[in-house]
Write an enzyme that holds these catalytic residues in place. Structure first.
Site, PDB file in Angstrom:
ATOM      1  N   CYS A  58       0.817  -1.223   0.000  1.00 14.71           N
ATOM      2  CA  CYS A  58       0.000   0.000   0.000  1.00 14.71           C
ATOM      3  C   CYS A  58       0.848   1.269   0.000  1.00 14.71           C
ATOM      4  O   CYS A  58       0.317   2.369  -0.149  1.00 14.71           O
ATOM      5  CB  CYS A  58      -0.954  -0.008   1.191  1.00 14.71           C
ATOM      6  SG  CYS A  58      -1.916  -1.519   1.288  1.00 14.71           S
ATOM      7  N   HIS A  72      -3.239   6.772   2.354  1.00 19.82           N
ATOM      8  CA  HIS A  72      -3.713   5.493   1.838  1.00 19.82           C
ATOM      9  C   HIS A  72      -5.112   5.220   2.389  1.00 19.82           C
ATOM     10  O   HIS A  72      -5.360   5.376   3.593  1.00 19.82           O
ATOM     11  CB  HIS A  72      -2.744   4.386   2.243  1.00 19.82           C
ATOM     12  CG  HIS A  72      -3.281   3.023   2.026  1.00 19.82           C
ATOM     13  ND1 HIS A  72      -3.833   2.625   0.831  1.00 19.82           N
ATOM     14  CD2 HIS A  72      -3.390   1.957   2.866  1.00 19.82           C
ATOM     15  CE1 HIS A  72      -4.243   1.380   0.947  1.00 19.82           C
ATOM     16  NE2 HIS A  72      -3.985   0.949   2.157  1.00 19.82           N
ATOM     17  N   ASN A  82     -10.251  -0.596  -0.045  1.00 19.82           N
ATOM     18  CA  ASN A  82      -8.798  -0.452  -0.020  1.00 19.82           C
ATOM     19  C   ASN A  82      -8.244  -0.989  -1.340  1.00 19.82           C
ATOM     20  O   ASN A  82      -8.336  -2.180  -1.614  1.00 19.82           O
ATOM     21  CB  ASN A  82      -8.265  -1.251   1.173  1.00 19.82           C
ATOM     22  CG  ASN A  82      -6.757  -1.195   1.318  1.00 19.82           C
ATOM     23  OD1 ASN A  82      -6.050  -0.813   0.389  1.00 19.82           O
ATOM     24  ND2 ASN A  82      -6.273  -1.589   2.481  1.00 19.82           N
TER      25      ASN A  82
HETATM   26  N1  ACO Z   1     -18.569  -9.274   8.905  1.00 21.92           N
HETATM   27  C1  ACO Z   1     -19.088  -9.582  10.095  1.00 21.92           C
HETATM   28  N2  ACO Z   1     -18.338  -9.958  11.142  1.00 21.92           N
HETATM   29  C2  ACO Z   1     -17.006  -9.998  10.973  1.00 21.92           C
HETATM   30  C3  ACO Z   1     -16.405  -9.676   9.752  1.00 21.92           C
HETATM   31  C4  ACO Z   1     -17.237  -9.308   8.687  1.00 21.92           C
HETATM   32  N3  ACO Z   1     -16.753  -8.973   7.475  1.00 21.92           N
HETATM   33  N4  ACO Z   1     -15.067  -9.803   9.879  1.00 21.92           N
HETATM   34  C5  ACO Z   1     -14.827 -10.194  11.149  1.00 21.92           C
HETATM   35  N5  ACO Z   1     -16.007 -10.306  11.800  1.00 21.92           N
HETATM   36  C6  ACO Z   1     -16.222 -10.688  13.176  1.00 21.92           C
HETATM   37  C7  ACO Z   1     -15.088 -11.529  13.721  1.00 21.92           C
HETATM   38  O1  ACO Z   1     -15.296 -12.896  13.395  1.00 21.92           O
HETATM   39  C8  ACO Z   1     -15.200 -11.282  15.187  1.00 21.92           C
HETATM   40  O2  ACO Z   1     -16.253 -12.051  15.716  1.00 21.92           O
HETATM   41  P1  ACO Z   1     -16.068 -12.820  17.097  1.00 21.92           P
HETATM   42  O3  ACO Z   1     -15.803 -11.747  18.108  1.00 21.92           O
HETATM   43  O4  ACO Z   1     -17.365 -13.525  17.244  1.00 21.92           O
HETATM   44  O5  ACO Z   1     -14.875 -13.706  16.893  1.00 21.92           O
HETATM   45  C9  ACO Z   1     -15.646  -9.833  15.274  1.00 21.92           C
HETATM   46  O6  ACO Z   1     -16.206  -9.516  13.974  1.00 21.92           O
HETATM   47  C10 ACO Z   1     -14.517  -8.869  15.565  1.00 21.92           C
HETATM   48  O7  ACO Z   1     -13.425  -9.193  14.708  1.00 21.92           O
HETATM   49  P2  ACO Z   1     -12.097  -8.395  14.748  1.00 21.92           P
HETATM   50  O8  ACO Z   1     -11.162  -8.917  13.703  1.00 21.92           O
HETATM   51  O9  ACO Z   1     -11.609  -8.314  16.151  1.00 21.92           O
HETATM   52  O10 ACO Z   1     -12.629  -6.981  14.289  1.00 21.92           O
HETATM   53  P3  ACO Z   1     -12.000  -5.580  14.492  1.00 21.92           P
HETATM   54  O11 ACO Z   1     -12.878  -4.758  15.333  1.00 21.92           O
HETATM   55  O12 ACO Z   1     -10.537  -5.633  14.806  1.00 21.92           O
HETATM   56  O13 ACO Z   1     -12.113  -4.992  13.007  1.00 21.92           O
HETATM   57  C11 ACO Z   1     -10.825  -4.651  11.023  1.00 21.92           C
HETATM   58  C12 ACO Z   1     -11.467  -5.675  11.932  1.00 21.92           C
HETATM   59  C13 ACO Z   1     -11.885  -3.771  10.421  1.00 21.92           C
HETATM   60  C14 ACO Z   1     -10.074  -5.369   9.902  1.00 21.92           C
HETATM   61  C15 ACO Z   1      -9.857  -3.822  11.892  1.00 21.92           C
HETATM   62  O14 ACO Z   1      -8.946  -4.643  12.575  1.00 21.92           O
HETATM   63  C16 ACO Z   1      -9.111  -2.849  11.071  1.00 21.92           C
HETATM   64  O15 ACO Z   1      -9.628  -1.825  10.675  1.00 21.92           O
HETATM   65  N6  ACO Z   1      -7.823  -3.098  10.827  1.00 21.92           N
HETATM   66  C17 ACO Z   1      -7.038  -2.267   9.999  1.00 21.92           C
HETATM   67  C18 ACO Z   1      -6.504  -3.084   8.953  1.00 21.92           C
HETATM   68  C19 ACO Z   1      -6.808  -2.614   7.576  1.00 21.92           C
HETATM   69  O16 ACO Z   1      -7.602  -1.765   7.275  1.00 21.92           O
HETATM   70  N7  ACO Z   1      -6.078  -3.246   6.730  1.00 21.92           N
HETATM   71  C20 ACO Z   1      -6.161  -3.016   5.371  1.00 21.92           C
HETATM   72  C21 ACO Z   1      -4.997  -3.613   4.719  1.00 21.92           C
HETATM   73  S1  ACO Z   1      -3.531  -2.988   5.313  1.00 21.92           S
HETATM   74  C22 ACO Z   1      -3.389  -1.522   4.820  1.00 21.92           C
HETATM   75  O17 ACO Z   1      -3.935  -1.151   3.849  1.00 21.92           O
HETATM   76  C23 ACO Z   1      -2.537  -0.685   5.603  1.00 21.92           C
END
Ligand code: ACO
Length: 324
Positions: A112, A249, A279
């Site tokens: 990215c 980004h 993204n």
């Molecule tokens: N739909 C519904 N539920 C979901 C989904 C989905 N698409 N994905 C995960 N869940 C569930 C999980 O299974 C989990 O359920 P559980 O508690 O019963 O196990 C719950 O939601 C929470 O999951 P987490 O992974 O802990 O969710 P979090 O609040 O951390 O959010 C996210 C995930 C949005 C990816 C967050 O970590 C984030 O924003 N990370 C940044 C990473 C990013 O944007 N990366 C992009 C690529 S890297 C880059 O470009 C820099």
């Protein structure tokens, strides 16, 4: 002394729009979950165009807008983590499509941060005085790199391409630069791992799909990238009021909100379009830049100062402050 300036911008995204509701029909997810955690509402998913097709559309637009002939172009760099193939490179395919017969071409892989690293590289080529005009493009068809049975990653990404024409000029436009990598944390965001495979090897681990430790990446962006931007501004005696716009980004709206607070720059200066494209990795900053030029926010007349910043797999992160 030669300097470089961004003289044209362009972007191209596939036609097919996939909304969060569309995704909820093929996996256990919802518009509410995706929107509230990421800000993403829809993304473009390619039906039949590969990465070089998207990049070539951008390259052709850049030629059309500038009025230059394909032979006027000295080099083409495509930043991508989803090339059509390793050989030929995506950039070589673009060259063949647009007929830029004099250009040297290569792909650059920094996830990215790819477009930022490519633009920083291209600026040095122009500054050397040996080259006058280059195309720098970020292009991705991430949909082919996703595990569509993994809702944690499949909902986050999209396909698209954006790019710029970089040209030699008399005045300094690239005011500051800051590039970083930390391979030690590389395993928190991976894709395209191709294991050993020969009659003489015994370790064939393939992990083709994109995998991510979301929390780690979230913290990395908010902590490390914000800090590097703050230091970059300080080192260059720039205050937040010296910046007209910040183009980060486009990973996630919550990352953007938190980074704005940590860096201490007004939230209004941060442009965003991840709600429409998700993204798009190396393509996200140049798509946002081209759209901002198209809708008149960024004027491309040298009167504005913008900060461009990418962060992601590698880990990699980097920022440029550019008069545009
Ligand atoms: N739909 C519904 N539920 C979901 C989904 C989905 N698409 N994905 C995960 N869940 C569930 C999980 O299974 C989990 O359920 P559980 O508690 O019963 O196990 C719950 O939601 C929470 O999951 P987490 O992974 O802990 O969710 P979090 O609040 O951390 O959010 C996210 C995930 C949005 C990816 C967050 O970590 C984030 O924003 N990370 C940044 C990473 C990013 O944007 N990366 C992009 C690529 S890297 C880059 O470009 C820099």
């Amino acid at each position: 002394m030669a300097f470089a300036k961004i003289s044209q911008t362009a972007c191209y995204v596939p036609e097919q729009i996939i909304t969060n509701d569309d995704l909820s029909k093929i996996m256990d997810t919802s518009d509410e979950w995706i929107s509230s955690r990421t800000g993403i509402k829809e993304r473009r998913i390619s039906r039949n165009q590969d990465t070089s097709d998207l990049a070539s559309q951008v390259a052709q637009q850049l030629l059309d807008k500038s009025g230059y002939q394909p032979e006027d172009i000295d080099f083409i760099i495509v930043a991508t983590i989803s090339p059509d193939s390793m050989m030929p490179s995506t950039a070589a395919r673009v060259q063949a499509t647009i007929g830029a017969s004099r250009a040297f071409t290569f792909d650059l892989t920094a996830a990215c941060s790819g477009f930022i690293f490519a633009l920083a590289t291209a600026e040095k080529f122009i500054k050397s005085g040996s080259y006058q005009k280059g195309l720098v493009i970020g292009a991705e068809v991430l949909s082919k790199t996703l595990d569509w049975s993994d809702r944690r990653t499949a909902v986050l990404f999209g396909d698209g391409a954006g790019g710029v024409l970089l040209e030699a000029t008399q005045e300094e436009h690239f005011l500051a630069e800051d590039l970083h990598s930390d391979g030690g944390r590389g395993q928190s965001l991976t894709s395209g791992q191709c294991g050993l495979s020969s009659p003489y090897s015994n370790k064939a681990e393939n992990h083709p799909f994109l995998a991510m430790d979301g929390r780690t990446i979230f913290d990395f962006a908010v902590r490390d990238v914000s800090k590097s931007i703050r230091v970059l501004l300080e080192d260059n005696q720039l205050a937040q009021q010296d910046l007209d716009y910040v183009l980060l980004h486009q990973a996630n709206i919550r990352i953007l909100d938190k980074m704005a607070k940590k860096i201490g720059i007004e939230r209004d200066k941060f442009l965003a379009n991840m709600m429409r494209y998700g993204n798009t990795s190396a393509a996200s900053v140049p798509i946002l830049l081209a759209e901002s030029v198209e809708n008149g926010i960024i004027k491309l007349d040298g009167s504005q100062t913008v900060l461009l910043s990418g962060f992601g797999g590698g880990l990699t992160w980097g920022s440029l402050i550019v008069k545009i």
